[in-house]
Write an enzyme that holds these catalytic residues in place. Structure first.
Site, short mmCIF file in Angstrom:
data_model
loop_
_atom_site.label_atom_id
_atom_site.label_comp_id
_atom_site.label_asym_id
_atom_site.label_seq_id
_atom_site.Cartn_x
_atom_site.Cartn_y
_atom_site.Cartn_z
N VAL A 61 0.59 -1.28 -0.50
CA VAL A 61 0.21 0.31 0.27
C VAL A 61 0.76 1.55 0.11
O VAL A 61 1.63 1.36 0.88
CB VAL A 61 -0.86 -0.18 1.18
CG1 VAL A 61 -2.04 1.18 1.21
CG2 VAL A 61 -1.88 -1.25 1.25
N GLU A 62 0.31 2.06 -1.11
CA GLU A 62 1.32 3.48 -1.39
C GLU A 62 1.75 4.33 0.22
O GLU A 62 2.88 4.76 0.29
CB GLU A 62 1.02 4.29 -1.93
CG GLU A 62 -0.05 4.89 -2.50
CD GLU A 62 -1.75 3.74 -2.60
OE1 GLU A 62 -2.77 4.33 -2.92
OE2 GLU A 62 -0.87 2.61 -2.89
N ALA A 63 0.84 4.07 1.37
CA ALA A 63 1.14 5.26 2.48
C ALA A 63 2.40 4.23 2.76
O ALA A 63 3.06 4.81 4.18
CB ALA A 63 0.17 5.09 3.53
N GLY A 64 2.49 3.11 2.88
CA GLY A 64 3.91 2.49 3.03
C GLY A 64 3.99 0.71 3.70
O GLY A 64 4.82 0.31 4.55
N GLN A 94 6.09 6.73 3.36
CA GLN A 94 5.69 6.84 2.22
C GLN A 94 6.52 7.12 0.97
O GLN A 94 6.77 6.13 -0.06
CB GLN A 94 4.55 7.58 1.96
CG GLN A 94 3.85 7.78 0.40
CD GLN A 94 2.48 8.77 0.73
OE1 GLN A 94 2.00 8.66 -0.13
NE2 GLN A 94 2.67 9.50 1.48
#
Length: 520
Positions: A326-329, A353
């Protein structure tokens, strides 16, 4: 030993001068410094200050309920916004589209990396990300309305190759969030679903000569925090605000705290093998997408139809074929949706991120499954702007432009489409009102021309047809059993795809209730 000032949210808001550039942390409905941004809104409504702010942020911030970035959505409070996504802050989007404020939309991952470059006093972020899309100055330059004039991105030549330079500018004030602070201002984020880019933000603002204010749950004595958990050292922090209302510090807005998303414990995720999702259009699309999964692949799934790829993989017993990110991390685990989007249950790792986007930009994703809102004859995709609605690109450009293979997943038409499967064939019981395959999309969020230039494999998966982007254009390569090519595909498109002979039939197993047997 220097002790950091502990102040109220109102005192923090009073520190912000007029005409400054401000940034805040947050990822959709998580990690938001809600007490601080609320206090800025309150001060403006009561006093008229601060005014004429420039707001910069990377990810969407809000829950479409006035929270997050929408606390800044007042005429006079802000004059310009540079953001990665606007769908969760609709009031700001409305102000931009109505021409009340200047607005820019740049790739989310690039903005998260941009903070790091501002911290290092670099000229900006130099990258290939965004070339050929609306962020490219030869297209729109990321500008969202007619009053937005300044060029914040330009084409540069580096070692004989064209790149985009997202220009640096100083940031005067940061409102960010952590979990705990100690008396000297060291900040941890261990109860957050992501660390986002708070380290880079704090460095950027501090090295710009600005002020960094951090909202936390609690202040502990000096030396009480594990230094390995400190994401923002005290040397970056000017003041700390302890939240008073727990609702201003929810892990995800409107959601109870879940330690399985922040690593405090692991949840039991036994899959109920008896539960099989209904065979609707989204599942059909996901089944076709799941046929492309390779064992050991790194995957990013968008929201909507792409989310069902994970559902199908688990039903088929091949959920372990892929590691979802997930691009948030978050790396690994089960990505969450709704207000929890950005977090994963039982993640293996939670990276900053901007660090995860470094991996994405370098081609680290094997398969990216993203939404298909609009596609056109050039292979372009639009997911960012639709007439009076401004969604923004988010991480879409970084992810789709750099994945080793990209699959755009969505229904063939929109607005009331109904389907059923009979004897391994697809039946359209009600056609959608809106055509999605257009001659030209409204805004280029994914550039087909750039994909062809770099030789990226691109597939467009719908419930009734599959298209592939090749050197000479969009090819219709597969058709669902039971579908008439002329009346149910070609007549419902604004362009004519290239057809080499007879398109092959989509795998009949996709259209039957029983499992496809992908684990065999």
């Amino acid at each position: 030993m220097r002790k950091v000032p502990v102040i109220t949210a109102d005192q923090a808001a009073a520190m912000i001068p007029d005409n400054c550039t401000i940034t805040s942390s947050g990822f959709v409905a998580s990690c938001m410094a809600e007490a601080l941004t609320k206090a800025v809104e309150k001060r403006f409504l009561e006093t008229g200050s601060p005014k004429n702010l420039t707001l910069v942020y990377a990810a969407a911030q809000g829950n479409r309920d006035g929270s997050g970035a929408d606390h800044f959505a007042h005429e006079g409070l802000i004059k310009r916004v540079v953001g990665g996504h606007y769908n969760m802050a609709p009031k700001i989007g409305e102000m931009i589209l109505s021409g009340k404020i200047e607005g820019y939309n740049f790739p989310q991952g690039t903005i998260s990396q941009w903070f790091r470059d501002v911290a290092g006093h670099k000229p900006g972020t130099i990258t290939h990300v965004g070339m050929g899309t609306f962020a490219d100055p030869r297209v729109e330059g990321g500008k969202l309305n007619d009053i937005t004039k300044e060029d914040l991105v330009e084409v540069v030549n580096i070692l004989g190759e064209e790149k985009l330079l997202y220009k640096a500018f100083p940031i005067d004030f940061a409102l960010i969030r952590g979990t705990y602070a100690d008396e000297t201002g060291n900040i941890t984020v261990e109860k957050e679903v992501a660390s986002t880019e708070v380290t880079a933000i704090a460095q950027a603002v501090k090295n710009s000569g600005g002020k960094v204010i951090v909202q936390v749950e609690e202040v502990k004595e000096a030396g009480a925090l594990d230094p390995k958990l400190v994401k923002v050292p005290g040397i970056f922090v000017d003041a700390v605000v302890v939240r008073e209302d727990p609702l201003d510090h929810e892990q995800c807005r409107t959601c109870e705290w879940d330690g399985s998303m922040s690593g405090q414990f692991r949840a039991n995720l036994e899959v109920d093998a008896s539960h099989i999702a209904p065979l609707d259009a989204k599942k059909i699309i996901a089944r076709r997408g799941a046929l492309e999964l390779q064992e050991g692949s790194v995957v990013n799934l968008g929201i909507g139809a792409p989310e069902f790829v994970a559902t199908v993989a688990n039903e088929e017993g091949i959920g372990d074929y892929m590691t979802m990110t997930v691009e948030a991390g978050a790396v690994g685990g089960i990505p969450q949706g709704g207000p929890k989007f950005g977090g994963s249950v039982n993640p293996d790792s939670i990276l900053d991120q901007n660090v995860l986007f470094d991996f994405y930009d370098g081609g680290g994703i094997d398969n990216a499954y993203l939404g298909l809102a609009e596609a056109d004859s050039h292979g372009n995709i639009n997911v960012s702007k639709f007439g009076p609605r401004l969604a923004g690109c988010g991480g879409f450009i970084n992810i789709t432009q750099n994945a080793k293979r990209v699959f755009f997943c969505g229904t063939f038409t929109a607005g009331g489409l109904k389907t059923e499967c009979v004897d391994g064939k697809l039946v359209i019981t009600q056609e959608g009102k809106n055509i999605k395959l257009l001659k030209d999309v409204e805004q280029i969020t994914f550039s087909g021309d750039y994909a062809r230039k770099v030789g990226q494999p691109v597939m467009y998966i719908t419930e009734r047809a599959v298209f592939e982007l090749k050197e000479d254009g969009m090819h219709l390569t597969e058709v669902a059993p039971g579908i008439d090519i002329q009346t149910q595909i070609l007549d419902l498109m604004d362009f004519t795809p290239i057809i080499d002979g007879e398109p092959k039939l989509m795998d009949e197993r996709i259209f039957r209730e029983e499992l496809m047997g992908l684990s065999k």
